[in-house]
Motif scaffolding. Structure first.
Motif, PDB file in Angstrom:
ATOM      1  N   ARG A 124       0.833  -1.187   0.075  1.00 50.16           N
ATOM      2  CA  ARG A 124      -0.069   0.037   0.067  1.00 50.16           C
ATOM      3  C   ARG A 124       0.828   1.266   0.099  1.00 50.16           C
ATOM      4  NH1 ARG A 124      -2.766  -2.979  -1.924  1.00 50.16           N
ATOM      5  NH2 ARG A 124      -4.663  -4.218  -1.046  1.00 50.16           N
ATOM      6  N   ILE A 125       1.824   1.288   0.716  1.00 49.65           N
ATOM      7  CA  ILE A 125       2.743   2.411   0.805  1.00 49.65           C
ATOM      8  C   ILE A 125       3.591   2.606  -0.451  1.00 49.65           C
ATOM      9  CG2 ILE A 125       5.057   3.126   1.707  1.00 49.65           C
ATOM     10  CD1 ILE A 125       2.856   3.511   3.719  1.00 49.65           C
ATOM     11  N   MET A 126       4.012   1.557  -1.162  1.00 45.09           N
ATOM     12  CA  MET A 126       4.588   1.810  -2.489  1.00 45.09           C
ATOM     13  C   MET A 126       3.562   2.004  -3.643  1.00 45.09           C
ATOM     14  SD  MET A 126       7.693  -1.098  -2.481  1.00 45.09           S
ATOM     15  CE  MET A 126       6.710  -2.473  -1.779  1.00 45.09           C
ATOM     16  N   GLU A 127       2.282   1.784  -3.308  1.00 42.19           N
ATOM     17  CA  GLU A 127       1.481   1.954  -4.312  1.00 42.19           C
ATOM     18  C   GLU A 127       1.066   3.436  -4.334  1.00 42.19           C
ATOM     19  OE1 GLU A 127      -3.356   1.085  -4.257  1.00 42.19           O
ATOM     20  OE2 GLU A 127      -2.309  -0.719  -4.466  1.00 42.19           O
ATOM     21  N   THR A 170       7.153  -3.412  13.915  1.00 37.93           N
ATOM     22  CA  THR A 170       7.725  -2.019  14.723  1.00 37.93           C
ATOM     23  C   THR A 170       8.722  -1.222  14.075  1.00 37.93           C
ATOM     24  OG1 THR A 170       7.112  -3.247  16.881  1.00 37.93           O
ATOM     25  CG2 THR A 170       8.667  -1.387  17.154  1.00 37.93           C
ATOM     26  N   GLU A 171       9.615  -2.163  13.695  1.00 46.10           N
ATOM     27  CA  GLU A 171      11.045  -1.520  13.078  1.00 46.10           C
ATOM     28  C   GLU A 171      10.330  -0.682  11.865  1.00 46.10           C
ATOM     29  OE1 GLU A 171      13.245  -4.906  11.944  1.00 46.10           O
ATOM     30  OE2 GLU A 171      13.876  -5.022  13.999  1.00 46.10           O
ATOM     31  N   LEU A 172       9.433  -1.250  10.973  1.00 42.24           N
ATOM     32  CA  LEU A 172       8.830  -0.810   9.844  1.00 42.24           C
ATOM     33  C   LEU A 172       8.023   0.724  10.237  1.00 42.24           C
ATOM     34  CD1 LEU A 172       8.580  -0.452   6.862  1.00 42.24           C
ATOM     35  CD2 LEU A 172       6.292  -2.017   7.143  1.00 42.24           C
ATOM     36  N   PHE A 173       7.521   0.634  11.147  1.00 36.17           N
ATOM     37  CA  PHE A 173       6.637   1.686  11.570  1.00 36.17           C
ATOM     38  C   PHE A 173       7.767   2.946  12.129  1.00 36.17           C
ATOM     39  CE2 PHE A 173       5.064   4.749  14.636  1.00 36.17           C
ATOM     40  CZ  PHE A 173       3.772   5.319  14.118  1.00 36.17           C
ATOM     41  N   THR A 179       8.851   9.761   8.357  1.00 30.31           N
ATOM     42  CA  THR A 179       8.662  10.382   6.766  1.00 30.31           C
ATOM     43  C   THR A 179       7.314  10.581   6.363  1.00 30.31           C
ATOM     44  OG1 THR A 179      10.703   8.753   6.507  1.00 30.31           O
ATOM     45  CG2 THR A 179       9.367   9.863   4.314  1.00 30.31           C
ATOM     46  N   LEU A 180       6.302   9.782   6.773  1.00 36.00           N
ATOM     47  CA  LEU A 180       4.955   9.922   6.213  1.00 36.00           C
ATOM     48  C   LEU A 180       3.932  10.450   7.098  1.00 36.00           C
ATOM     49  CD1 LEU A 180       4.671   6.465   4.429  1.00 36.00           C
ATOM     50  CD2 LEU A 180       5.655   8.396   3.468  1.00 36.00           C
ATOM     51  N   GLY A 181       4.460  10.496   8.300  1.00 41.56           N
ATOM     52  CA  GLY A 181       3.476  11.058   9.599  1.00 41.56           C
ATOM     53  C   GLY A 181       3.095   9.730  10.365  1.00 41.56           C
ATOM     54  N   LYS A 182       3.123  10.062  11.691  1.00 42.50           N
ATOM     55  CA  LYS A 182       2.447   8.990  12.594  1.00 42.50           C
ATOM     56  C   LYS A 182       1.090   8.478  12.194  1.00 42.50           C
ATOM     57  CE  LYS A 182       5.859   9.778  16.283  1.00 42.50           C
ATOM     58  NZ  LYS A 182       6.116   9.936  17.752  1.00 42.50           N
ATOM     59  N   LYS A 183       0.282   9.492  11.970  1.00 44.19           N
ATOM     60  CA  LYS A 183      -1.179   9.378  12.000  1.00 44.19           C
ATOM     61  C   LYS A 183      -1.598   8.331  10.674  1.00 44.19           C
ATOM     62  CE  LYS A 183      -5.898  11.520  12.275  1.00 44.19           C
ATOM     63  NZ  LYS A 183      -6.571  12.864  12.471  1.00 44.19           N
ATOM     64  N   PRO A 184      -0.997   8.841   9.638  1.00 47.33           N
ATOM     65  CA  PRO A 184      -1.332   7.931   8.373  1.00 47.33           C
ATOM     66  C   PRO A 184      -0.923   6.374   8.357  1.00 47.33           C
ATOM     67  CG  PRO A 184      -0.536  10.104   7.739  1.00 47.33           C
ATOM     68  CD  PRO A 184      -0.344  10.143   9.142  1.00 47.33           C
TER      69      PRO A 184
END
Length: 221
Positions: A124-127, A170-173, A179-184
């Protein structure tokens, strides 16, 4: 080329089409002797009335409901018998990636569910934001870990793969959040967790992923 999540509807092959057609009769036979009202009766009715393509989409969640029903109402031995019959009668459905998790050794199930979670989030992130070398490499690494999780008894499975992937949510978060913001990212994590919960909530090992998510959300909300 887009990298696909492991949480995806497989292609409806002739074999799957045949097995889905017969699955309703099997479920009806298995539930005939039960005196307890099936809590998901309406969902089961909708499933049986749907096309086989839609049945395939909804199958993992229904199978999860059936496992939970037999375990809660008739116990572990009855669940084992149900699994044995299911795998004998429906070998193609039983080997779908999203279903095979139920038949893995309990200590490998958290690895598989973590891999599902990670590939869904990463795809989803890469999309939305595009592929990067680091994200693509991580995605491929998770795929390798999933194959290690699926290895049968007696095979020389690399346990380091399984151990490594358990810490990856956890590491991915920690990588994506700044970079993308915690909420999204938290929203994406929640949607992905909800999808997996609908498919694996009746597996005792699901508590691992649930605990991991609770720690992330507690730390960042």
């Amino acid at each position: 080329m887009a990298l696909e999540s492991l949480i995806k509807t497989p292609i409806l092959t002739r074999e799957l089409d045949f097995e889905l057609t017969g699955f309703g009769v099997f479920v009806d036979d298995e539930l005939t002797n039960s005196d307890i009202t099936v809590p998901f009766a309406e969902d089961l009715e909708d499933f049986l009335a749907a096309s086989n393509r839609l049945k395939l989409f909804n199958f993992p969640a229904l199978y999860n409901d059936l496992e939970g029903f037999f375990l809660d109402t008739e116990g572990e031995m009855r669940l084992k018998e149900f699994r044995r019959k299911f795998r004998t009668k429906f070998p193609f459905l039983a080997t779908l990636d999203q279903v095979v998790v139920f038949f893995m050794p309990a200590d490998r199930q958290p690895c598989a569910m973590s891999c599902f979670f990670l590939t869904e989030v990463l795809s989803r992130i890469m999309e939305v934001y595009g592929q990067t070398k680091k994200l693509t490499e991580r995605f491929r690494r998770v795929e390798e870990c999933f194959q290690a999780c699926k290895m049968s008894f007696g095979e020389d499975a690399d346990m380091s793969n399984q151990i490594q992937v358990l810490n990856m949510p956890t590491e991915l978060f920690d990588t994506l959040g700044p970079t993308l913001g915690k909420k999204p990212v938290l929203n994406l994590y929640q949607r992905t967790f909800d999808k997996l919960q609908s498919q694996y909530s009746n597996l005792p090992s699901f508590v691992f992923l649930q605990s991991a998510m609770e720690k992330i959300f507690t730390a960042h909300r």
